[in-house]
Design an enzyme around this catalytic site. Structure first.
Site, PDB file in Angstrom:
ATOM      1  CE  LYS A   1      -2.273  -1.565   3.656  1.00 23.80           C
ATOM      2  NZ  LYS A   1      -1.723  -2.941   3.702  1.00 23.80           N
ATOM      3  CB  THR A   2       3.769   2.302   2.102  1.00 24.48           C
ATOM      4  OG1 THR A   2       3.052   1.917   3.277  1.00 24.48           O
ATOM      5  CG2 THR A   2       4.517   3.585   2.354  1.00 24.48           C
TER       6      THR A   2
ATOM      7  CG  ASP B   1       0.053   2.814   7.106  1.00 18.40           C
ATOM      8  OD1 ASP B   1      -0.938   2.204   6.654  1.00 18.40           O
ATOM      9  OD2 ASP B   1       1.129   2.262   7.359  1.00 18.40           O
TER      10      ASP B   1
ATOM     11  CB  THR C   1      -5.104  -3.826   8.261  1.00 15.10           C
ATOM     12  OG1 THR C   1      -5.356  -3.156   9.500  1.00 15.10           O
ATOM     13  CG2 THR C   1      -3.636  -3.691   7.912  1.00 15.10           C
TER      14      THR C   1
ATOM     15  NE  ARG D   1       6.448  -4.333   5.635  1.00 14.60           N
ATOM     16  CZ  ARG D   1       5.307  -3.724   5.912  1.00 14.60           C
ATOM     17  NH1 ARG D   1       4.433  -4.292   6.712  1.00 14.60           N
ATOM     18  NH2 ARG D   1       5.049  -2.548   5.404  1.00 14.60           N
TER      19      ARG D   1
HETATM   20  P1  ADP Z   1       2.030  -1.941   3.206  1.00  9.52           P
HETATM   21  O1  ADP Z   1       2.087  -0.447   3.111  1.00  9.52           O
HETATM   22  O2  ADP Z   1       0.853  -2.546   2.497  1.00  9.52           O
HETATM   23  O3  ADP Z   1       2.152  -2.466   4.605  1.00  9.52           O
HETATM   24  P2  ADP Z   1       4.577  -1.781   1.805  1.00  9.52           P
HETATM   25  O4  ADP Z   1       4.180  -0.934   0.657  1.00  9.52           O
HETATM   26  O5  ADP Z   1       5.347  -1.127   2.898  1.00  9.52           O
HETATM   27  O6  ADP Z   1       3.315  -2.534   2.409  1.00  9.52           O
HETATM   28  O7  ADP Z   1       5.415  -3.029   1.193  1.00  9.52           O
HETATM   29  C1  ADP Z   1       6.341  -3.769   1.938  1.00  9.52           C
HETATM   30  C2  ADP Z   1       7.564  -4.105   1.112  1.00  9.52           C
HETATM   31  O8  ADP Z   1       7.228  -5.058   0.127  1.00  9.52           O
HETATM   32  C3  ADP Z   1       8.160  -2.908   0.365  1.00  9.52           C
HETATM   33  O9  ADP Z   1       9.310  -2.463   1.010  1.00  9.52           O
HETATM   34  C4  ADP Z   1       8.494  -3.400  -1.017  1.00  9.52           C
HETATM   35  O10 ADP Z   1       9.887  -3.642  -1.110  1.00  9.52           O
HETATM   36  C5  ADP Z   1       7.785  -4.738  -1.141  1.00  9.52           C
HETATM   37  N1  ADP Z   1       6.680  -4.689  -2.123  1.00  9.52           N
HETATM   38  C6  ADP Z   1       5.394  -4.431  -1.847  1.00  9.52           C
HETATM   39  N2  ADP Z   1       4.633  -4.534  -2.940  1.00  9.52           N
HETATM   40  C7  ADP Z   1       5.448  -4.860  -3.955  1.00  9.52           C
HETATM   41  C8  ADP Z   1       5.246  -5.125  -5.345  1.00  9.52           C
HETATM   42  N3  ADP Z   1       4.028  -5.082  -5.901  1.00  9.52           N
HETATM   43  N4  ADP Z   1       6.313  -5.434  -6.104  1.00  9.52           N
HETATM   44  C9  ADP Z   1       7.542  -5.507  -5.529  1.00  9.52           C
HETATM   45  N5  ADP Z   1       7.799  -5.283  -4.224  1.00  9.52           N
HETATM   46  C10 ADP Z   1       6.769  -4.970  -3.427  1.00  9.52           C
END
Ligand code: ADP
Length: 327
Positions: free
Chosen positions: A64-65, A109, A158, A217
């Site tokens: 998401k981030t 977030d 979430t 992640r």
């Molecule tokens: P969320 O915000 O949903 O908790 P993040 O955006 O922080 O998740 O993602 C976590 C990690 O996973 C990031 O640091 C990134 O390296 C990896 N990641 C997430 N989505 C992808 C994607 N679609 N392709 C490649 N790497 C990804």
């Protein structure tokens, strides 16, 4: 603000090591999400407007981030990153909104955790790009409106169900992120291994992909553990056997279940004859926060079909029981 930005971006134990994809074309998987956003981005560029507000929801670590940062990159604007718990006082959110530049992205977030006051400041900001501030107190209190630049709010949660409906209704795009399939995860692992300079056999990448709970992640985290293990114990390219050995040490099983997953299933089987048992009861017995249990631990077990949510509580399925017995 700079600190907030940094803490948001570097949640993976403080190091992302440049693993986040920067452009939409490098963002692996989530085809529906990418398709919807690619169209929204193109229309936004054509009209030279700000992108509509976007709500992204789904379990942690699914990107998401990363997607918020990709959107900003694609639009050539900055993305400010914060999270609802950092916006406790009204002046926190007022400060953020007033410092935005036209068409910038504001990523919040855990947006379901915004307090009432912050949420009510956001409504006119999202809808009319206006900030309504109360000045003075008691009988002399007046409302002053300030104009804000046109911006895009990207909210992440979430728990989409915990968002108030007035807030949810103000997002033009509401998208759910799904767990990734094995081939997408394998592509993510291969890409990350390249960036981290780990020499990995294809079979080893596939093994990590199978064991990361469908979550990028976690894939990156397991890859780092495998890298540590291999640099101490191994020679040459990492094989599937090395991955197995490294991950067994971290108690990650063949399907990627970790100690928290197993504790939940074991508790249900051992103390509640497989269920049903209520979320709060289980959380208390495990010493976990109910929100974490529901938002972080359960989704993958539900996806695997090892757990069911019933009106009377959580139940372990036959497949869940068999997996635990085999382990
Ligand atoms: P969320 O915000 O949903 O908790 P993040 O955006 O922080 O998740 O993602 C976590 C990690 O996973 C990031 O640091 C990134 O390296 C990896 N990641 C997430 N989505 C992808 C994607 N679609 N392709 C490649 N790497 C990804």
């Amino acid at each position: 603000l700079v600190a907030a930005e940094a803490s948001g971006v570097e949640r993976d134990g403080g190091r992302d090591e440049g693993l986040r994809p920067k452009r939409l074309c490098d963002y692996v998987g989530q085809p529906e999400l990418k398709q919807v956003l690619a169209i929204a981005l193109e229309a936004t560029r054509q009209r030279q407007e700000a992108l509509d507000h976007v709500l992204l929801y789904g379990p942690p670590g699914l990107g998401k981030t990363t997607m918020a940062l990709v959107l900003a990159e694609e639009l050539g604007v900055r993305c400010r990153i914060t999270s609802a718990p950092a916006l406790e006082r009204p002046r926190d959110i007022v400060g953020l909104l007033m410092n935005l530049q036209p068409r910038e992205l504001l990523f919040i977030d855990e947006i379901h955790r915004l307090n009432r006051v912050a949420e009510e400041l956001l409504y006119p900001a999202m809808e009319d790009f206006r900030l309504d501030l109360t000045v003075g107190a008691g009988a002399g209190a007046r409302t002053r409106s300030l104009e804000l630049p046109v911006f895009t709010l990207v909210g992440a949660t979430t728990k989409a169900g915990s968002l108030s409906s007035p807030l949810r209704d103000r997002f033009g795009l509401i998208q759910r992120l799904e767990f990734y399939n094995c081939s997408d995860l394998e592509a993510i692992v291969v890409r990350a291994a390249g960036l981290l300079k780990v020499e990995l056999m294809q079979e080893a990448a596939a093994e990590i992909a199978r064991r990361c709970r469908g979550t990028p992640r976690i894939a990156n985290r397991l890859l780092r553990r495998v890298r540590d293990f291999a640099s101490v114990k191994g020679h040459g390219p990492v094989t599937a056997a090395v991955v197995e050995e490294a991950l067994a040490m971290h108690r990650v099983d063949a399907l990627g279940l970790d100690a928290s997953d197993r504790r939940l299933l074991e508790l249900l089987l051992g103390s509640y004859a497989g269920g049903p048992a209520g979320l709060d009861t289980l959380a208390a017995a495990l010493g976990e926060d109910p929100d974490t249990l529901e938002g972080v631990v359960e989704p993958f077990l539900l996806q695997l079909g090892f757990l069911q949510r019933t009106p009377r509580g959580r139940v372990v399925t036959e497949a869940g029981r068999r997996h635990l017995e085999a382990a």
